[in-house]
Design a protein around this motif. Structure first.
Motif, mmCIF file in Angstrom:
data_model
loop_
_atom_site.group_PDB
_atom_site.id
_atom_site.type_symbol
_atom_site.label_atom_id
_atom_site.label_comp_id
_atom_site.label_asym_id
_atom_site.label_seq_id
_atom_site.Cartn_x
_atom_site.Cartn_y
_atom_site.Cartn_z
ATOM 1 N N LEU A 105 -27.647 16.759 -93.681
ATOM 2 C CA LEU A 105 -26.711 15.707 -94.097
ATOM 3 C C LEU A 105 -27.367 14.726 -95.063
ATOM 4 O O LEU A 105 -26.765 14.348 -96.075
ATOM 5 C CB LEU A 105 -26.158 14.969 -92.877
ATOM 6 N N ASN A 106 -28.594 14.353 -94.779
ATOM 7 C CA ASN A 106 -29.305 13.441 -95.680
ATOM 8 C C ASN A 106 -29.506 14.048 -97.055
ATOM 9 O O ASN A 106 -29.297 13.398 -98.084
ATOM 10 C CB ASN A 106 -30.661 13.052 -95.084
ATOM 11 N N ALA A 156 -22.451 19.408 -107.593
ATOM 12 C CA ALA A 156 -23.467 19.701 -106.583
ATOM 13 C C ALA A 156 -23.633 21.205 -106.367
ATOM 14 O O ALA A 156 -22.680 21.964 -106.501
ATOM 15 C CB ALA A 156 -23.099 19.025 -105.267
ATOM 16 N N ARG A 157 -24.863 21.621 -106.049
ATOM 17 C CA ARG A 157 -25.151 23.032 -105.766
ATOM 18 C C ARG A 157 -25.747 23.154 -104.374
ATOM 19 O O ARG A 157 -26.671 22.408 -104.019
ATOM 20 C CB ARG A 157 -26.156 23.589 -106.794
ATOM 21 N N MET A 158 -25.243 24.116 -103.615
ATOM 22 C CA MET A 158 -25.737 24.324 -102.253
ATOM 23 C C MET A 158 -27.238 24.606 -102.265
ATOM 24 O O MET A 158 -27.976 24.190 -101.372
ATOM 25 C CB MET A 158 -24.975 25.475 -101.584
ATOM 26 N N GLN A 159 -27.699 25.324 -103.275
ATOM 27 C CA GLN A 159 -29.119 25.630 -103.385
ATOM 28 C C GLN A 159 -29.953 24.352 -103.501
ATOM 29 O O GLN A 159 -30.996 24.218 -102.873
ATOM 30 C CB GLN A 159 -29.365 26.534 -104.600
ATOM 31 N N GLU A 160 -29.455 23.424 -104.300
ATOM 32 C CA GLU A 160 -30.190 22.169 -104.489
ATOM 33 C C GLU A 160 -30.245 21.369 -103.188
ATOM 34 O O GLU A 160 -31.268 20.755 -102.871
ATOM 35 C CB GLU A 160 -29.529 21.343 -105.602
ATOM 36 N N TYR A 195 -24.585 25.305 -90.131
ATOM 37 C CA TYR A 195 -24.256 24.005 -89.534
ATOM 38 C C TYR A 195 -22.924 23.428 -90.018
ATOM 39 O O TYR A 195 -22.240 22.756 -89.267
ATOM 40 C CB TYR A 195 -25.364 22.989 -89.807
ATOM 41 N N TYR A 196 -22.572 23.701 -91.254
ATOM 42 C CA TYR A 196 -21.370 23.042 -91.805
ATOM 43 C C TYR A 196 -20.320 24.021 -92.323
ATOM 44 O O TYR A 196 -19.320 23.603 -92.869
ATOM 45 C CB TYR A 196 -21.776 22.056 -92.908
ATOM 46 N N ARG A 197 -20.573 25.277 -92.177
ATOM 47 C CA ARG A 197 -19.634 26.360 -92.490
ATOM 48 C C ARG A 197 -19.295 26.526 -93.963
ATOM 49 O O ARG A 197 -19.254 27.655 -94.444
ATOM 50 C CB ARG A 197 -18.340 26.231 -91.686
ATOM 51 N N SER A 198 -19.005 25.453 -94.695
ATOM 52 C CA SER A 198 -18.685 25.608 -96.118
ATOM 53 C C SER A 198 -19.090 24.355 -96.891
ATOM 54 O O SER A 198 -19.333 23.303 -96.305
ATOM 55 C CB SER A 198 -17.192 25.869 -96.311
ATOM 56 N N LYS A 199 -19.146 24.517 -98.192
ATOM 57 C CA LYS A 199 -19.452 23.375 -99.055
ATOM 58 C C LYS A 199 -18.437 22.264 -98.852
ATOM 59 O O LYS A 199 -18.788 21.090 -98.767
ATOM 60 C CB LYS A 199 -19.437 23.843 -100.526
ATOM 61 N N LEU A 245 -19.142 20.322 -95.655
ATOM 62 C CA LEU A 245 -20.338 19.500 -95.821
ATOM 63 C C LEU A 245 -20.028 18.289 -96.680
ATOM 64 O O LEU A 245 -20.425 17.165 -96.367
ATOM 65 C CB LEU A 245 -21.460 20.343 -96.446
ATOM 66 N N PHE A 246 -19.283 18.527 -97.741
ATOM 67 C CA PHE A 246 -18.880 17.422 -98.606
ATOM 68 C C PHE A 246 -18.087 16.377 -97.829
ATOM 69 O O PHE A 246 -18.320 15.175 -97.959
ATOM 70 C CB PHE A 246 -18.041 17.932 -99.777
ATOM 71 N N GLU A 247 -17.175 16.839 -97.010
ATOM 72 C CA GLU A 247 -16.332 15.888 -96.276
ATOM 73 C C GLU A 247 -17.148 15.074 -95.280
ATOM 74 O O GLU A 247 -16.863 13.893 -95.061
ATOM 75 C CB GLU A 247 -15.174 16.620 -95.589
ATOM 76 N N ALA A 248 -18.162 15.690 -94.701
ATOM 77 C CA ALA A 248 -19.045 14.942 -93.805
ATOM 78 C C ALA A 248 -19.759 13.836 -94.573
ATOM 79 O O ALA A 248 -19.867 12.699 -94.099
ATOM 80 C CB ALA A 248 -20.061 15.884 -93.162
ATOM 81 N N VAL A 249 -20.227 14.179 -95.779
ATOM 82 C CA VAL A 249 -20.914 13.185 -96.607
ATOM 83 C C VAL A 249 -19.962 12.076 -97.025
ATOM 84 O O VAL A 249 -20.290 10.888 -96.939
ATOM 85 C CB VAL A 249 -21.524 13.860 -97.860
ATOM 86 N N PHE A 250 -18.787 12.471 -97.433
ATOM 87 C CA PHE A 250 -17.820 11.488 -97.920
ATOM 88 C C PHE A 250 -17.404 10.532 -96.807
ATOM 89 O O PHE A 250 -17.358 9.313 -96.991
ATOM 90 C CB PHE A 250 -16.585 12.197 -98.480
#
Lengths: 203, 203
Positions: free
Chosen positions: A13-14, A28-32, A47-51, A54-59
């Motif tokens: 997440l960080n 954003a790139r998942m690799q990065e 852990y987050y199933r999809s980009k 993961l994005f929504e968790a960050v947002f």
DNA sequence: GTCTATAGCCAGATAGAC
DNA sequence: GTCTATCTGGCTATAGAC
């Protein structure tokens, strides 16, 4: 269950915050993100199933950091002048800790305006009504000039947030470097408070 | 050479403006631009060689629309109060014509801050110095309060531009719809002029 | 100049060993 | 839970016919 100091999920997440807030959802790139977290791409999906998720968790987390800042203006138990001063003085400090955050939130809301409804449904979403009542009361009492609470609120946010959003543009217009700009931002603590209180005060 | 009313190259640029300004460099798709222009993807490359070049054409044109707006504040031959009023009153009209434009420029400058140097080198890039001299003179003459030209300029841009950038966010906080928001923006013509002139005026 | 077809690449996502 | 290897789809860009 054992709780490690910082587990993989938090690491991800960080790292995702760093990358998404700088590059946005599309850039954003998942690799990065994986590189930043020092783990493998597959783990992100584990852990987050999809980009998207993961994005929504960050947002969501980003917004949960901004909400208390806004709530301080709206619901703190102090006079209007004090609120304006508190918000303005603490905002620069907040920006130094999270330089990409407001731009990120505003940008992604412009990309997908429907997302605000998800945020509104969550705990801790700022409630404008108390602030509105306070402004109306002070106008009624004659302690400030007649002004709409909405406009005051917009003015306060505009004067504080915009100079950070548009930093590269303004630096370009004024032809100044980072350190001069930082100095200008520091001066704005007094500048903004002065403008707004001057506007509200009855002479 | 014959000049058709609107040739293919312009068709492409117009379509590209629509898509890039809404989706940004990373979110935009060449296919969508081609669809919007009613032609084939290959044509985009025929005329503009790459996505990058097409984007830069759009970005440069976008900036060339904003520059005159800024120049009106900086270099028009009128008093300060008049400049503030002119800029503020005309800005809403400008935003109705180009709703995505300022957000686009600011966002892409945050993504690639080096791009400002390309713009600075071009004809018509706003020059801050005349405005600065004017403010300093009026301060000297005692017609306005002592204020830095930089801060006044930042205040003017903030109060005008931010409410459009952050429209989805503010609508969310205030829980109002588009038409109520539009009404607020209309009121801001007087609101902003009032705040700034009130702040400059010597009582 | 304009099209169709496709090359070539890269990103998100998954399979499966350990 | 963590890894390597790989699939699959979509995107930019180009080749080549007309």
């Amino acid at each position: 269950m054992k709780t490690k100091d910082e587990n993989t999920e938090d690491h991800i997440l960080n790292a995702a915050e760093n990358v998404f807030q700088r590059k946005g959802m599309d850039g954003a790139r998942m690799q990065e993100i994986a590189d930043e977290a020092g783990i493998n791409k597959a783990m992100l999906h584990y852990y987050y199933r999809s980009k998207r998720f993961l994005f929504e968790a960050v947002f969501t987390k980003a917004f949960s950091l901004i909400a208390p800042e806004i709530n301080r203006v709206l619901n703190e138990d102090t006079g209007l002048f004090q609120k304006i001063e508190n918000f303005t003085h603490s905002y620069i400090t907040f920006m130094q800790k999270h330089p990409y955050l407001p731009n990120f939130v505003i940008q992604e809301l412009n990309r997908d305006a429907g997302f605000i409804k998800v945020l509104q449904a969550k705990e801790g979403f700022p409630d404008f009504r108390k602030f509105q009542a306070q402004v109306e009361k002070e106008v009624q009492d004659g302690t400030i000039k007649p002004i709409k609470a909405e406009q005051l609120f917009i003015n306060l946010l505009s004067l504080n947030i915009f100079p950070f959003l548009a930093a590269p543009l303004i630096k370009g217009f004024l032809k100044i470097d980072d350190s001069e700009y930082k100095q200008l931002m520091e001066e704005r603590k007094e500048e903004i408070t002065g403008i707004l209180i001057n506007y509200l005060k009855i002479k």
